[in-house]
Design a protein around this motif. Structure first.
Motif, short mmCIF file in Angstrom:
data_model
loop_
_atom_site.label_atom_id
_atom_site.label_comp_id
_atom_site.label_asym_id
_atom_site.label_seq_id
_atom_site.Cartn_x
_atom_site.Cartn_y
_atom_site.Cartn_z
N GLY A 260 -25.81 19.92 -8.23
CA GLY A 260 -25.00 20.98 -8.59
C GLY A 260 -25.73 22.36 -9.19
N ALA A 261 -27.04 22.01 -9.86
CA ALA A 261 -27.74 23.07 -10.32
C ALA A 261 -29.10 22.82 -10.81
CB ALA A 261 -27.00 23.38 -11.83
N TYR A 262 -29.57 23.50 -11.67
CA TYR A 262 -31.02 23.23 -11.91
C TYR A 262 -32.00 23.28 -10.87
CZ TYR A 262 -29.59 21.75 -16.54
OH TYR A 262 -28.96 21.49 -17.75
N THR A 263 -31.74 24.36 -10.14
CA THR A 263 -32.68 24.90 -9.03
C THR A 263 -34.02 24.72 -9.49
OG1 THR A 263 -31.04 26.40 -7.77
CG2 THR A 263 -33.26 26.92 -7.49
N MET A 264 -34.56 25.24 -10.70
CA MET A 264 -35.81 25.18 -10.94
C MET A 264 -36.66 23.75 -10.99
SD MET A 264 -33.91 24.87 -13.79
CE MET A 264 -33.83 24.10 -15.47
N ARG A 265 -35.87 22.67 -11.08
CA ARG A 265 -36.49 21.66 -11.15
C ARG A 265 -36.89 21.22 -9.91
NH1 ARG A 265 -31.91 17.95 -14.64
NH2 ARG A 265 -31.99 19.19 -16.41
N THR A 266 -36.14 21.38 -8.65
CA THR A 266 -36.69 21.09 -7.33
C THR A 266 -37.83 22.02 -7.03
OG1 THR A 266 -34.46 20.38 -6.70
CG2 THR A 266 -36.01 20.92 -5.05
N GLU A 267 -37.79 23.38 -7.46
CA GLU A 267 -38.70 24.41 -7.13
C GLU A 267 -40.03 24.02 -7.74
OE1 GLU A 267 -38.98 29.27 -8.14
OE2 GLU A 267 -36.78 28.19 -7.55
N TYR A 268 -39.75 23.66 -8.88
CA TYR A 268 -41.09 23.34 -9.63
C TYR A 268 -41.66 22.05 -9.10
CZ TYR A 268 -44.23 23.12 -13.60
OH TYR A 268 -45.47 23.17 -14.21
N GLY A 269 -40.94 21.03 -8.56
CA GLY A 269 -41.65 20.00 -7.73
C GLY A 269 -42.16 20.42 -6.55
N VAL A 270 -41.43 21.25 -5.75
CA VAL A 270 -42.20 21.51 -4.53
C VAL A 270 -43.43 22.50 -4.58
CG1 VAL A 270 -42.05 22.74 -2.26
CG2 VAL A 270 -40.19 21.25 -3.19
#
Length: 488
Positions: A260-270
């Motif tokens: 539901g949030a923390y876009t930057m975690r996925t973005e950072y992983g990719v």
């Protein structure tokens, strides 16, 4: 002096009672409200420091205690509201976003009930007025406050460097640590461990480009999930996603870490290819330490490629304007390059406008080019056309996720029409948090697809290539495809 001591002791008891209401609570039989002695000590140290700060400012013990108690109540309310909406209590890195709350309140305040929002506003207005109104021009009181402030900070600083505190929370397990030690203690412990985490060894670029006309387009799609799976209804299947899976080189579930949030975690992983185990305590907001890991970013690994970052929003959010340039992006295409949404289009730049902008950039590319785009149209909270029931909110989400699906379809068509080798990667950053419809506690994964297009505009497929990946594993899969190098 005796009166101040009684007020101070009552304050400690009051804040410990408030902490007992922070979820998750201890699950030990017969001890449902108790936190660890070590956690209680850290809690008391911070409460002492805050009480001392207010006492330094106004020298009024009752007012200082009231303000300290209100601040702890605020943390309790925010943490429980966040956990109910996102499945995760307040973490230390959330405090770095306080400025963003004021610049973009719509991203954060949607987690709070109207009564909770009203309470925050009242506290924000009353606190300064109370300090002014209750100010006591008594030097001794101000000095006593300064001593308490110093003692509280000193006790925390020393404790975190000595046993048993130095042996606590050596590995991130926020749920267990919060239940064991309490909210304030866990915030202090995790921040200390985060500061002790070193930057990784730098990486070198990977030489070589498979084709001088190669094009790569990576779409990080806001709150994109498969509604057929999300809502358990096959009739809600998205045609664009189905077509992309049919034509994909590889597809599967993206095993994102948040809900539901923390876009930057996925973005950072990719983008950076660092998994959560490697990040350790940096995992909660890896953008805070991204500049120390810039050599891991995909553009910096791709020698001979030109990289462009596209996001129709304020690039200062998450410090992207600095981080993305350090990560190797030559150009940033931000909100100033897009027209504001028209009436009836919603609050944010549409995915249709994003598809047009990405197609234009792809057509203009005359060298090996990486386009990384972050969409925003499907950002919550979702608005219903009529009513505010869970099903009405669900319909609002479905309307927007279908717009995202149409963007996927258009980009596949546009890239095929270029007649040049291209790789399209499309994935959702996290599932939506929709009260009563999509809530934390279940599956978290989102879809991803990798579509490869040859110089004739045909999709190149591999049989049986469904593979579930973490965001970091997706990074390495992309890197391997674009460089013909073995996956790291």
């Amino acid at each position: 002096m005796a009166d101040k001591l009684l007020i101070y002791l009552a304050l400690l008891i009051g804040t410990l009672l408030l902490d007992a209401f922070v979820r998750p609570r201890s699950g030990r039989l017969g001890e449902p409200w108790l936190r660890s002695p070590a956690g209680t000590w850290l809690h008391s140290g911070l409460v002492t420091a805050v009480f001392g700060l207010f006492l330094t400012l106004c020298a009024n013990a009752p007012a200082s205690a009231a303000l300290t108690l209100a601040l702890v109540a605020l943390f309790t309310t925010v943490s429980n509201a966040k956990r109910a909406m996102l499945g995760e209590a307040l973490v230390f890195s959330d405090l770095a976003l306080i400025g963003a709350v004021f610049r973009h309140p719509q991203f954060y305040l949607s987690a709070l009930k109207p009564s909770q929002k009203l309470a925050i506003v009242v506290v924000a207005l009353v606190a300064p007025a109370l300090l002014w109104w209750m100010f006591v021009p008594e030097l001794a009181g101000h000095i006593q406050g300064l001593l308490l402030l110093t003692a509280g900070i000193g006790a925390i600083w020393l404790s975190l460097r000595c046993p048993p505190w130095s042996r606590l929370a050596t590995e991130p397990d926020a749920e267990a640590d919060l239940a064991r030690h309490g909210l304030i203690a866990t915030l202090l412990l995790y921040r200390a461990r985060w500061r002790q985490t070193d930057d990784p060894v730098p990486l070198a670029p990977i030489a070589g480009v498979a084709d001088p006309h190669e094009l790569a387009v990576i779409i990080q799609c806001e709150s994109f999930a498969d509604p057929a799976e999300l809502f358990g209804d096959p009739a809600l299947a998205l045609p664009g996603l189905a077509l992309a899976r049919e034509d994909a080189w590889q597809w599967g579930n993206l095993l994102v870490g948040g809900f539901g949030a923390y876009t930057m975690r996925t973005e950072y992983g990719v983008l950076f290819g660092r998994n959560e185990d490697d990040l350790s305590f940096r995992r909660f907001d890896p953008f805070l330490t991204a500049l120390g890991e810039a050599t891991y970013a995909l553009p910096n690994r791709l020698a001979g490629w030109r990289s462009v970052f596209v996001h129709p929003h304020d690039m200062r959010f998450y410090n992207r304007e600095v981080i993305m340039r350090a990560g190797g992006f030559a150009d940033l295409v931000g909100e100033d390059r897009f027209d504001p949404p028209s009436a009836g289009e919603g609050r944010y730049v549409t995915d249709a406008a994003m598809a047009d902008a990405i197609a234009d950039l792809a057509h203009a590319a005359d060298e090996p080019t990486l386009l990384y785009a972050v969409t925003i149209e499907n950002h919550g909270p979702w608005e219903a056309e009529a009513g505010n029931r869970p099903d009405d909110l669900k319909q609002g989400y479905l309307r927007l996720v279908r717009n995202s699906d149409a963007m996927l379809t258009k980009l596949m068509t546009e890239l095929a029409g270029l007649r040049r080798p291209a790789t399209l990667v499309f994935f959702g950053d996290h599932r939506p948090s929709i009260p009563g419809v999509s809530v934390p506690g279940g599956a978290r994964h989102t879809p991803y697809v990798i579509v490869r297009i040859d110089a004739e505009g045909r999709c190149v497929r591999r049989e049986g290539e469904r593979t579930d990946l973490t965001p970091a594993q997706l990074h390495h899969a992309i890197l391997g495809l674009l460089t013909n190098a073995p996956e790291d």
